[in-house]
Every structure is written in C-alpha cells, then in structure tokens.
Design a protein around this motif. Sequence first.
Motif, PDB file in Angstrom:
ATOM      1  N   LEU A   1      26.895  45.361  43.550  1.00  0.00           N
ATOM      2  CA  LEU A   1      28.124  45.458  43.112  1.00  0.00           C
ATOM      3  C   LEU A   1      28.923  44.102  42.820  1.00  0.00           C
ATOM      4  O   LEU A   1      28.684  43.474  43.428  1.00  0.00           O
ATOM      5  CB  LEU A   1      29.041  46.457  43.948  1.00  0.00           C
ATOM      6  CG  LEU A   1      28.780  47.695  44.048  1.00  0.00           C
ATOM      7  CD1 LEU A   1      29.346  48.279  45.316  1.00  0.00           C
ATOM      8  CD2 LEU A   1      28.975  48.581  42.807  1.00  0.00           C
ATOM      9  N   ASP A   2      29.383  43.777  41.484  1.00  0.00           N
ATOM     10  CA  ASP A   2      30.161  42.746  41.354  1.00  0.00           C
ATOM     11  C   ASP A   2      31.843  43.066  41.436  1.00  0.00           C
ATOM     12  O   ASP A   2      32.005  44.263  41.738  1.00  0.00           O
ATOM     13  CB  ASP A   2      29.998  41.989  40.058  1.00  0.00           C
ATOM     14  CG  ASP A   2      30.226  43.030  39.073  1.00  0.00           C
ATOM     15  OD1 ASP A   2      30.869  44.023  39.014  1.00  0.00           O
ATOM     16  OD2 ASP A   2      29.858  42.537  37.571  1.00  0.00           O
ATOM     17  N   GLU A   3      32.724  42.155  41.338  1.00  0.00           N
ATOM     18  CA  GLU A   3      34.000  42.554  41.756  1.00  0.00           C
ATOM     19  C   GLU A   3      34.428  43.601  40.563  1.00  0.00           C
ATOM     20  O   GLU A   3      35.127  44.601  41.180  1.00  0.00           O
ATOM     21  CB  GLU A   3      34.837  41.182  41.476  1.00  0.00           C
ATOM     22  CG  GLU A   3      36.572  41.408  41.544  1.00  0.00           C
ATOM     23  CD  GLU A   3      37.291  40.350  41.697  1.00  0.00           C
ATOM     24  OE1 GLU A   3      36.848  39.228  41.533  1.00  0.00           O
ATOM     25  OE2 GLU A   3      38.587  40.688  41.023  1.00  0.00           O
ATOM     26  N   GLN A   4      34.085  43.349  39.461  1.00  0.00           N
ATOM     27  CA  GLN A   4      34.626  44.385  38.745  1.00  0.00           C
ATOM     28  C   GLN A   4      34.121  45.845  38.956  1.00  0.00           C
ATOM     29  O   GLN A   4      34.934  47.010  38.930  1.00  0.00           O
ATOM     30  CB  GLN A   4      34.202  44.162  37.077  1.00  0.00           C
ATOM     31  CG  GLN A   4      34.856  45.081  36.035  1.00  0.00           C
ATOM     32  CD  GLN A   4      36.327  45.075  36.131  1.00  0.00           C
ATOM     33  OE1 GLN A   4      36.998  43.903  36.430  1.00  0.00           O
ATOM     34  NE2 GLN A   4      37.158  46.149  35.822  1.00  0.00           N
ATOM     35  N   ALA A   5      32.811  46.030  39.517  1.00  0.00           N
ATOM     36  CA  ALA A   5      32.282  47.441  39.655  1.00  0.00           C
ATOM     37  C   ALA A   5      32.960  47.767  41.077  1.00  0.00           C
ATOM     38  O   ALA A   5      33.127  49.123  40.959  1.00  0.00           O
ATOM     39  CB  ALA A   5      30.688  47.097  39.744  1.00  0.00           C
ATOM     40  N   VAL A   6      33.484  47.103  41.907  1.00  0.00           N
ATOM     41  CA  VAL A   6      34.057  47.302  42.993  1.00  0.00           C
ATOM     42  C   VAL A   6      35.291  48.153  42.798  1.00  0.00           C
ATOM     43  O   VAL A   6      35.664  49.045  43.061  1.00  0.00           O
ATOM     44  CB  VAL A   6      34.175  46.326  44.086  1.00  0.00           C
ATOM     45  CG1 VAL A   6      34.842  46.706  45.137  1.00  0.00           C
ATOM     46  CG2 VAL A   6      32.877  45.770  44.671  1.00  0.00           C
ATOM     47  N   ARG A   7      36.075  47.003  42.075  1.00  0.00           N
ATOM     48  CA  ARG A   7      37.349  47.613  41.291  1.00  0.00           C
ATOM     49  C   ARG A   7      37.161  49.089  40.537  1.00  0.00           C
ATOM     50  O   ARG A   7      37.998  49.879  40.862  1.00  0.00           O
ATOM     51  CB  ARG A   7      38.045  46.684  40.305  1.00  0.00           C
ATOM     52  CG  ARG A   7      38.449  45.390  41.075  1.00  0.00           C
ATOM     53  CD  ARG A   7      39.225  44.487  40.135  1.00  0.00           C
ATOM     54  NE  ARG A   7      39.889  43.237  41.066  1.00  0.00           N
ATOM     55  CZ  ARG A   7      40.733  43.177  41.887  1.00  0.00           C
ATOM     56  NH1 ARG A   7      41.642  44.177  41.768  1.00  0.00           N
ATOM     57  NH2 ARG A   7      41.210  42.095  42.448  1.00  0.00           N
TER      58      ARG A   7
END
Lengths: 162, 784
Positions: free
Chosen positions: A124-130
């Motif tokens: 996951l990258d930051e956007q996917a976590v958000r």
Amino acid sequence: MAALNKHIHLRVNGVSHALEVPANMLLVELLRQRLRLTGTHVGCDTCQCGACTVHLDGRAVKSCALFAVQADGCRVCTIEGIGGPGGLHPMQEAFRDCHALQCGFCTPGMIMRAIDLVERSDGLDEQAVREGLEGNLCRCTGYHNIIKAVLQGQEAMEADDD
Amino acid sequence: MTEATGIGAAVKRREDLRFITGAGTYTDDLNQPGQAYAVFLRSPYARAKVGAVDGSEALAVDGVLAVYTGQDTSADGLGDLPCGWLVKSKDGSDMVSAPHPPLAVTQVNYVGEPYGLVVGETLAVARRGAELVNTEFIELPPVAVLGGAARADPIHEGLAGNLAFDWELGDQAATDAALAGAAHVTALEFANNRLIPNALEPRAALAQYDAVSGEYVLRTTSQNPHLERLVLSAFVQIGPEHKLRVIAPDVGGGFGSKIFIYAEETAALWAAAKVGRPIKWTAERSESFLSDVHARDHLTRAELGLDADGKFVGLRVRTTANLGAYLSTFASAVPTFLYGTLLSGQYRTPNIHVQVQGVYTNTAPVDAYRGAGRPEAAYVVERLVETAARELGLDPAQLRRRNFIQPQDFPYQTPVALVYDTGNYQAGLDRALELADYPGFPARRAASERAGKRRGIGLSCYIEACGLAPSQLAISLGAGVGLYESGEVRVNPTGSVTVFTGAHSHGQGHETTFAQVVSDQLGVPFDSVEVVHGDTGRVEFGLGTYGSRSLAVGGSALVKASEKVIAKGRRIAAHLMQTTPDNVAFQDGAYRSGNQQKTIQEVAFAAYVPADYPEDLEPGLSEKAFYDPKNFTYPAGTHIAEVEVDTQTGAIELVNFVAVDDFGRIINPMIVDGQVHGGIAQGVGQALLEHGVYDEQGQLQNGSYMDYCLPRADDLPSFLTDLTATPCDHNPLGVKGCGEAGAIGAPAAVVNAVTDALGVRDIAMPVTSERAWRALQGVAGEGV
C-alpha cells in the motif's frame, strides 16, 4: 417484548463460546457486554466511525453492523486477541512508535482495519492507506501519524512473513 | 545507551500500551454490580411548553424502575446548571443568564433538550419505557436562525431581543476616527460556521450513591472532574463536596466539549440516589449531536483601515454570537474575553474596537471547542489582512511583515487588554514561507492551470492566548473560579515518585509529559515517576484541561512542588552529611557537599524512617503546590495552505499544509507535533467540511456521521510542521501550550487559499464543492 433467543457457537480470540443471545443483539453488544471485551468501542449509531471494527473469519467488519447471530459458527478476533503487553502485533507496535493515537478511542478499530488492509493488498502507498481507512474516524490525530504507522506496520508485517 | 527521557525528548507515550491492546477503561467500559440504565426523554421540538408527562404505560413495562421528569428534580430542590463567567454589557449591566434546570420543567428550548429520564433494569427495557412515555407539548414558534433572533419573540420570559449581553472592548471613538481617516478600508461580512465537536467517545456516566455513607460517586467523561464536583455541590446541590467523588477515567477526546456540567450526568447522579441503584448512561451519537455543546456560530462585519504605507490604523468588529438556548458553563467568556482580546493578532494595530452581542436561539447551547473564540478572532484578522493585501496589490506576506509587532516591542500592550510576553513573528513567517516553497508557487499555479485546475495559496499568521490567567484578573472580569492549577509530588519511601495533577489527560499524553518534567526536576528515572489525574478522591483539587493550559499551568505547579521537595530534601541531606543546607548542592538526583553525596532516594528513605533526622523537621517527603500564572501565554505561528480546485466539479484538494508554530520550550516534540496535526484537521474541517445546520423549525439537519462531514483520512494530506521558539518568560518551564494552534490557524489559511484559487473576494465556510463550483460559474446562491 421479550426478544427471541438463539443459540450460537463462535470462537472469539481462540476461545470457544456457546451462548444464548437475543436475536436482535448486535455483535458489538455481545463482545462488550457479554464477553466483557471492552477494547472494541462504539463511537456512533450509523456504522460510520469504525471504532467497533473486529475480524470475522479474518476479514475486518464493523461489529455494530452485524447481529451476534450472524457470527454463529465464525471466528471472531478483537483487539485483545491481536496481541497483548507481552507480545504486541507489529501494527500495534507501529501505532505506538509513530504516535498514531491520542485519546485511544478509535485506536482498536483503526488497528484491526489496518491489519486487514495490509493483509489483503500487496504494497500500500500513502494514498491507498488513506482510502483504505476511509471507514474509520479519528478526531485527534488528523490521520497524519496513523498513515505513517500503517505504512510502518505494513513493512514490519511483511518482514515477519519473510 | 538508554533512551533520553528528559525535557525535550520524544519519549514514546506510556499510556499507549493500554490503548493499543484494548485495555483502556473508558466510562462505558465500567460496570457496577446491580446497575440500572437510564434513557433520557428529549424534546422533539425547538420550543414548546411541556404539559403532562404520563409515564404510566412505561412503568407497566417489566423492568422499568422509574420515570422522572423535571418536575421531580425541581421538587427535590435540584439547582440550575450555572454559567461560570459573568459578562457585563457595555452599559454596565450584568448579562442575562436564563435559568437552566438540569431537566426542563415547564418549557423546552431546543431539540434534544432532556426533560426526563426512564430507568430500567436493562438498556433495552429503559428504551422501551422511554418510547411509551406520553408527553403533551404545546408548540411555540422557535427562534432558530441567528440573524432573526433580535427581532423575534423572546425565548426566555422578558428577555427583549433575546440578548444575553451587548459587550464591547477597545476605544470606539478612536477606532471610528482612525477608519474615517484611513487611506484604504477593507470590509468583510461573514459567518463563522457552527461546529459540533464530536469527540469520538460519546459522553457517559456511571453514577452511584451509597445510602450508608451518603457518598456519591460519578464516573464520567469529564475534562475537569473537580470543577464538576464543585458545581454539582455548590450550585446543583446534589450533596456536600466531601461526599461527592467525581472520577474521569480514560476519556476519549474532549476538545472542550467535556468541560461542561451537563444535564444528563447530573440527572443520572441524582437518579442513582432516588432508585438506590448504580445508573449507567451512555450517549448514542445522535444524542451527542443534539445535546453536546456546539461551537463558533458568529455573524461578523469587520473593517480594517490602512494608511498609504499599508500600515494598519484601525480595526472595527461587530459580531453577533449565537449562544444557543441556555448559557453553558463558559459560554459567555468564549465570544468575549477569548475573542475580542485576540483581535490585535500579530500586528501593531493602534486602534481596535469590538462589539459582541450574545443572543439566545432555540438551538443547542454553544460553548468552548478547540480554540474557543481564538479561531473566530484569527479568522476575522487573517481574512481581512489577506483581502486588504489583494485589494492593494501587495504580497500578503509583505503586508504582514510591514505590520508585525517586532521582537524588540515585547512586552507588547495591545489596544484590547492583553500584554503579549514574547514572540518573533517574522521568524515564523520566514520559516513557513520556506517550507511552503512560496517563491515556487507561481510555477505550480501555472502547471495546475495547464491541467485545467485552479491553484491558490493562503497564509494565516495567528496568535492565541493560552493558560487563562491570572486568577485575580479573571475573577475581576467575571470568572466564577480561579485559574491556577494544583500539583503534588510525593516521593515514596523507596524513592519512586507519585505525581498528582489537577489537569486531566484525554489524549494529550500528560502521563508521559508530566513524568518527563518531574523526573527531570528531581533527577530520578522516568520509569520511577507515576502520574495520577482525573479523580477527586485522589487529587486534592484542580481546574482541569482546556485552553492549552495543562503544561503551562499544571506543569508549572509540578515544578513548584518539585522545588519544595528538593528544598526539604536539602535539609535532610545536610543533616545526614553533617553540614548546613546552604553547603548542599542538588543536581541530577543527588545532594552533594564536598565529596559527600546522598541520592534523593536515600534522602526519601531517611524522611520516612527518620532514625537520624533534623529535630525541627516533619517526617515525609511530599509537597503540594498551587501555581497561579502571572499572565496568559501567547503561542503564535504562520500556517500556509495550498489548494487545487477542479474547475469541472468544484472539488477542492488541500495539496499542502505548512504549520510553523512558536510554543516556547518543548517538553515532548512528538506529542507537540501530534497536537498540531489534530488541530489542523479540525481547522480544515471547519474550512471545508463541517457545518451544524438547523432549519427554521430548529431541527438539526445533520445530526449523524451520515451527513455531518467529519474529516476522513482521504480528505487530508500529510502536514509539514516545524517550530520556532521564544520561551515564555513568566512560567518556570518557558512553555506556551500547543493544543489549539491548528484549529486557530488553519481555517483562515485554507479559505485564503481557496479564494485565491477561485479569484473571489470571499466565500462561506465550509467551502464545499458546490460552493466552489457556484463561485467558479459565477452562479448566485449560497450552496450548502
């Protein structure tokens, strides 16, 4: 107005329970009131806040959105079953390490959701976590450190798998 | 090497272990043998006479134990819920505080106002009972819209114009003259939108009464249990103070909303004695929306005058503040002393006059929420300054620089009562501009435009006043309580330390920070210091946590108590080393004289086992202190927001947010950073997402998370934060307070960025996509 009672069997944090519960009892009520697993919290009454998130057969669910009878025959894991003071789950460790909690009320639900999110994705990258945490509200942290913690927890979980 | 734990170290929080393992104990997690459950009867109308309340059907339900109404609490002599701050109108008259019984007796004044409660063996039974209570209401026309309140019929008998107070501060004649002579006047009219605090843990109470001892115990979601006990005893008169114990266990966020003494907790405690059973009440979220205090809700017209050089010459502000149906605990102080006094901002504005009319409406009471008055003030000042810069064709950063109070100006007396102690506003602005890559903005804007988007940047140079003080001044201005804090440092016989503080932690991490302070003072290991808070049965007294006061005031009390401990220990150590106290130095946890040394642990043991001990000294090593600050502290900083607006949809993306704050000396930078993040999120929430809306009938239109838009993870970016530091010069720690900065600085920064992107002069908060889209189309209409 006696509610109809039902017999159910379920495993919660590895312990088997045979219980008689009212048909209209929510899973979160069973966990908090009957089993005294008060780490699972209730922050709203519209299935929006995610403070009650637990794992049902390995998937994150909002336990206020299910009846207890729907967990009949299932495995339930709550924050208490993920790790304790003697052996923390890497995601719990990451939350502490990153100061990803303040009042702590949303934290169990966040951790349960985060673990599921990581387990069901590859990287996951930051956007996917958000986006993945959209169903869990936090009023204290502005999510900044929660995002950091989930990314750090993901790395630690992956390292554990290796 | 062991990890640093002293002042300035980013120590991991010791409270976290219980929270990450689900072992926290919030009020609703607690139970008492034999407890019953309360469900409140709430008004479905914004304004109505309460007729007969018929509980007979409810009482017929198996398991319903009691139905109580306001008639019962009133007959029992239960006192009203008081407002703790008396504001005087400009004509010298006292504000009008409408009677606020814990349960409404003859009239209800907002939707959700409790007028009774049903007690049942189980929650389900109590709910069923509540559904069966038949209440006669005679509806009255409500006053639900702030703008119309002055012309409407009085909500409370005899209260013309629904005006609680008409307050002013500053020199009106001089300000009028300055504006009349100004080369340029920038005027704006706007609303500061109503917010609903929404701590994630709903309010709750577990109330007990012991008929044998006469002792009441209330476990509840409070930011200030001692104040709750004081009010319950002195005003509500439930019982004498020494027979009342209020415990605030783990509390799931407050942001101000859990300062206040509410109806439900009060009535639950009273009812526990009536039914002779412990009573539990936990709010559902929909109850929280209706009955927690709300916040902000101002209508303001403000004018800033500038001379030909762009120097501010005068600021005139006219505000109507919605107080809701009753004056909550500190409601009157928020739009007056915590608002008008901050209108000088970071600037040398020589003439300021502010008038605030506080009005009643048939809505939930309005009181302090993160920032409390200061976000409203910062919004007025920073929207005006940014708008003035645009009107004059000046760089907004440059216009601010031109008007900053300079480092050599401190202490600085503002025209609105405050004396700023220390600061360096230029340093904060410079660092923020650097972090935001301000010079690179035009290129980023051009890139956005090529992608069909509008980009904007906005600044906000806010100031706040924290740690409300000193007591004497506050009381002379109408405060009903002092504003000191208490602390006790108890060195145990084995040398470990138990610290008691009147501040309360509900997310702030005091158990860690305060242990850092005391371990640093006493030179003892961090792990040997335990912090106790939140229990009137264990902590002597306290005023609790709000207004970013805990460290500046409560931490200072602990420094004072530590100093007393060290002083007493010095006498013991001198005796043990056969010298005089003035020959003994204390450093790093040990008393030294010549080549002799006694650790504080050895001294503690001698104090409790006084075999060889000074004759004229009491045994023991435990000291208390009350710290009353000499002044407020004045945190300040610059926040910069950058947004991108989709021209097709009006969707606003906050692409960057920079916060550079001056909180003085920092005890735990990790915790400070977290506080800033949380504040920014709430400030961005106000600017872009949140709005508590009542319709004309006084019905709350968005009383759930389905329709009140709390910021979610994907609404926000990660934030860029940094600190500058000018230590506070009048408290022993040099600290200023950090809890509210984000909520104060962010709204103006975001709206300045959005108006910059859209090319409009003003736009209403929250700037939803619809509002932005309408502005882009030049379409009239408010949008929602």
